[in-house]
Write an enzyme that holds these catalytic residues in place. Structure first.
Site, mmCIF file in Angstrom:
data_model
loop_
_atom_site.group_PDB
_atom_site.id
_atom_site.type_symbol
_atom_site.label_atom_id
_atom_site.label_comp_id
_atom_site.label_asym_id
_atom_site.label_seq_id
_atom_site.Cartn_x
_atom_site.Cartn_y
_atom_site.Cartn_z
ATOM 1 C CB CYS A 20 53.287 4.432 71.197
ATOM 2 S SG CYS A 20 52.739 5.577 70.294
ATOM 3 C CG HIS A 74 48.685 3.258 72.420
ATOM 4 N ND1 HIS A 74 49.571 3.550 73.671
ATOM 5 C CD2 HIS A 74 48.899 3.943 71.578
ATOM 6 C CE1 HIS A 74 50.101 4.520 73.414
ATOM 7 N NE2 HIS A 74 49.961 4.999 72.197
ATOM 8 C CD GLU A 129 48.824 0.843 76.058
ATOM 9 O OE1 GLU A 129 49.060 -0.221 75.067
ATOM 10 O OE2 GLU A 129 49.042 2.161 75.917
#
Ligand code: GLN
Length: 199
Positions: A84, A179, A181
């Protein structure tokens, strides 16, 4: 460089969701450390640049004296994965930057910030990522950029159903608009750790 079997992977920790990346990398067995200073950058075998706000990350990286050493490390082959805002930081060309905003560059891409506009600030979708195999990856986009154009040195790894590119690779560099994560799907982090191991 760490020079042992478990690689040391840094996560740029000036701003943004660096803690989540550190947790994922540690869960995969990597020695993950936050990187705020040039001395810390020297210790790592790879670096993740997290999501956050790219204009702030840009300012802080220059203020902390990290931008120049990081550009040099990337140019000499340091594996770097940008998610991002991190992808924005890596782009050679940035559209819709704020006044004075710079990128580190190195990734042969044109990237547009906040590409989905205010009506669709955040959304989730399932993405086919052929290099990661099946199943599709559930991807979370938060005020995300898109890759408007993939240069000759770079390769698209995944696109939205409308064709807009949201994951890219170029030798030692990896980037996603979204994302990984945040979703518990660690395949992109593992893919990056393979790159670190191969470097
Ligand atoms: N919109 C942010 C920027 O321009 C990126 C958002 C994110 O990293 N989730 O930097």
């Amino acid at each position: 460089m760490a020079g042992n079997t478990s690689p040391t992977v840094g996560v740029l920790a000036l701003q943004g969701d660096f803690r989540e990346h550190i947790a994922v990398l540690r869960s995969l067995g990597a020695a993950a450390i936050p990187v705020k200073r040039p001395e810390e950058l020297e210790r790592v075998d790879g670096l993740v640049i997290p999501g956050g706000e790219s204009s702030v990350m840009d300012k802080l990286s220059r203020m902390f004296g990290l931008a120049e050493p990081l550009k040099a490390a990337m140019a000499s082959g340091l594996p770097v994965y940008g998610t991002c805002a991190g992808l924005i930081m890596l782009a050679d060309t940035l559209l819709d930057s704020i006044n004075g905003q710079q990128t580190l560059g190195g990734f042969d891409l044109v990237v547009r910030r906040n590409a989905f506009g205010s009506q669709l600030d955040s959304f989730e979708t399932d993405l086919d990522v052929p290099v990661l195999g099946k199943p599709p990856m559930h991807a979370v986009f938060i005020r995300a950029p898109v890759v408007e154009s993939v240069g000759a040195k770079a390769t698209a790894l995944a696109s939205l159903s409308d064709g807009r590119v949201v994951a890219v690779e170029q030798e030692n560099l990896l980037g996603t608009s979204f994302h990984p994560e945040m979703t518990g799907d660690t395949r992109f982090h593992r893919y990056f750790l393979d790159k670190v191991a191969a470097a």
